[in-house]
Scaffold this active site. Sequence first.
Site, PDB file in Angstrom:
ATOM      1  N   HIS A 134       2.383  -1.290 -11.673  1.00 15.65           N
ATOM      2  CA  HIS A 134       0.895  -1.654 -11.204  1.00 15.65           C
ATOM      3  C   HIS A 134       0.220  -2.347 -12.190  1.00 15.65           C
ATOM      4  CE1 HIS A 134       1.955   0.515  -7.699  1.00 15.65           C
ATOM      5  NE2 HIS A 134       1.592   1.862  -8.061  1.00 15.65           N
ATOM      6  N   SER A 163      15.259  -1.627   5.726  1.00 18.66           N
ATOM      7  CA  SER A 163      13.837  -1.463   5.176  1.00 18.66           C
ATOM      8  C   SER A 163      12.768  -2.035   6.186  1.00 18.66           C
ATOM      9  CB  SER A 163      13.906  -2.246   3.860  1.00 18.66           C
ATOM     10  OG  SER A 163      14.223  -3.478   4.104  1.00 18.66           O
TER      11      SER A 163
HETATM   12  P1  A3P Z   1      -0.658   0.747   5.077  1.00 21.56           P
HETATM   13  O1  A3P Z   1      -1.538   1.837   4.231  1.00 21.56           O
HETATM   14  O2  A3P Z   1      -1.695  -0.340   5.417  1.00 21.56           O
HETATM   15  O3  A3P Z   1      -0.164   1.332   6.168  1.00 21.56           O
HETATM   16  P2  A3P Z   1       2.666   0.997  -1.288  1.00 21.56           P
HETATM   17  O4  A3P Z   1       4.056   0.965  -1.050  1.00 21.56           O
HETATM   18  O5  A3P Z   1       2.588  -0.363  -2.460  1.00 21.56           O
HETATM   19  O6  A3P Z   1       2.073   2.264  -1.630  1.00 21.56           O
HETATM   20  O7  A3P Z   1       1.889   0.158   0.020  1.00 21.56           O
HETATM   21  C1  A3P Z   1       2.016   0.982   1.140  1.00 21.56           C
HETATM   22  C2  A3P Z   1       1.659   0.180   2.074  1.00 21.56           C
HETATM   23  O8  A3P Z   1       2.828  -0.710   2.486  1.00 21.56           O
HETATM   24  C3  A3P Z   1       1.436   0.922   3.622  1.00 21.56           C
HETATM   25  O9  A3P Z   1       0.470   0.140   4.278  1.00 21.56           O
HETATM   26  C4  A3P Z   1       2.635   1.037   4.286  1.00 21.56           C
HETATM   27  O10 A3P Z   1       2.628   1.312   5.592  1.00 21.56           O
HETATM   28  C5  A3P Z   1       3.224  -0.375   3.906  1.00 21.56           C
HETATM   29  N1  A3P Z   1       4.489  -0.537   4.173  1.00 21.56           N
HETATM   30  C6  A3P Z   1       5.457   0.148   3.758  1.00 21.56           C
HETATM   31  N2  A3P Z   1       6.851  -0.054   3.971  1.00 21.56           N
HETATM   32  C7  A3P Z   1       6.608  -1.129   5.045  1.00 21.56           C
HETATM   33  C8  A3P Z   1       7.408  -1.843   5.836  1.00 21.56           C
HETATM   34  N3  A3P Z   1       8.695  -1.762   5.686  1.00 21.56           N
HETATM   35  N4  A3P Z   1       6.986  -2.916   6.507  1.00 21.56           N
HETATM   36  C9  A3P Z   1       5.454  -3.053   6.550  1.00 21.56           C
HETATM   37  N5  A3P Z   1       4.569  -2.120   5.740  1.00 21.56           N
HETATM   38  C10 A3P Z   1       5.119  -1.261   5.142  1.00 21.56           C
END
Ligand code: A3P
Length: 319
Positions: A134, A253
């Site tokens: 990050h 995924s």
């Molecule tokens: P939300 O909190 O809006 O649902 P990170 O992985 O960087 O922590 O980001 C998390 C965000 O990515 C979350 O958003 C999560 O739901 C979303 N996310 C993870 N996998 C996903 C996928 N396959 N498609 C769409 N969104 C996804």
Amino acid sequence: MDKSRKTVVEYLDKILADSEKAAPEDLLFSYKGILYPATLCSPETFQVLDSFEARSDDVILVAYPKNGNYCYTNWLDQVLNDLEITAAKYTEEEIKKRINITNELSVFPRLEFGDPEKFKRMKELPFRRIIITHLPPQVLPKSIFKSKAKILLLVRNLKDTAVSYFHFYNNMPTLPSFGSWDEYFTAFMHGKLCWGSYFDYLVDWNKHVADENVMAITYEELKENQTLGLKKTADFFGFSLSEEEIQTVAEKSSFKAMKEKSSKTPGAFGEIFFCKGGVSDWKNLFNEDQNQEMDKTFEELLARTKLGAKIKYEVYCKA
Ligand code: A3P
């Protein structure tokens, strides 16, 4: 559950348990003016960050928190493992050995997580590495840019990122909770969150976005057409995947598949990492003043930049 995933879950579970015991004031520390979570990162690890030696074939994924790292990492991991295992025609025994090496060397899920000795252990990894971070570019180990390793920059629209990070802050025991959305919003706008300001992050990465070894991709474009996004990524890193293989990985995924998989995994993480996985959740929390404040800051800092254009602010952040 495969062993490498089990190790990560055990590691994260321990972090959760440590965080629950910690006093709120001990959850964060500041390094060179940016906040970090104390149960995941340490000043000692930051002091030796520059000892990390990047390799030209490293697969580097950079993203501010809540830009979809988890899903993308999972995808990269899967593709890289499948590709290397198929290309090398590893036996079952060799595959197990590869997983054991990763576990023994304890490669934590983010470059900046873990103990200062990890960079020595990472040096010993005998295969292509996936490095996720990050960190903003000026904090990254210098060898990353020198090595010309390919860097994939994953970005998400600012308003949904803010909302997703708000829920994460309030659900994740590693981070101190905010009393209200308004209080959090002020902290977001002033960069008083772990990994600092998302505006600064985008401004700083914008300086590298035209470099030949950097490719930016947005959460929203992956959401709109995941197969195309994954194809672009595969081309960028030089993974040779057929259309059919890309399709299979895209299905594995998808938000639904990832959420289901994580809910079957022991540990409390699934619910914390996956909220709605959508676009425009911000409309439920931003008030008019907050919309105007963010629109104005975007206009001043990012609207006329290449990365700012890529985010399509007008489409994703305007009511
Ligand atoms: P939300 O909190 O809006 O649902 P990170 O992985 O960087 O922590 O980001 C998390 C965000 O990515 C979350 O958003 C999560 O739901 C979303 N996310 C993870 N996998 C996903 C996928 N396959 N498609 C769409 N969104 C996804």
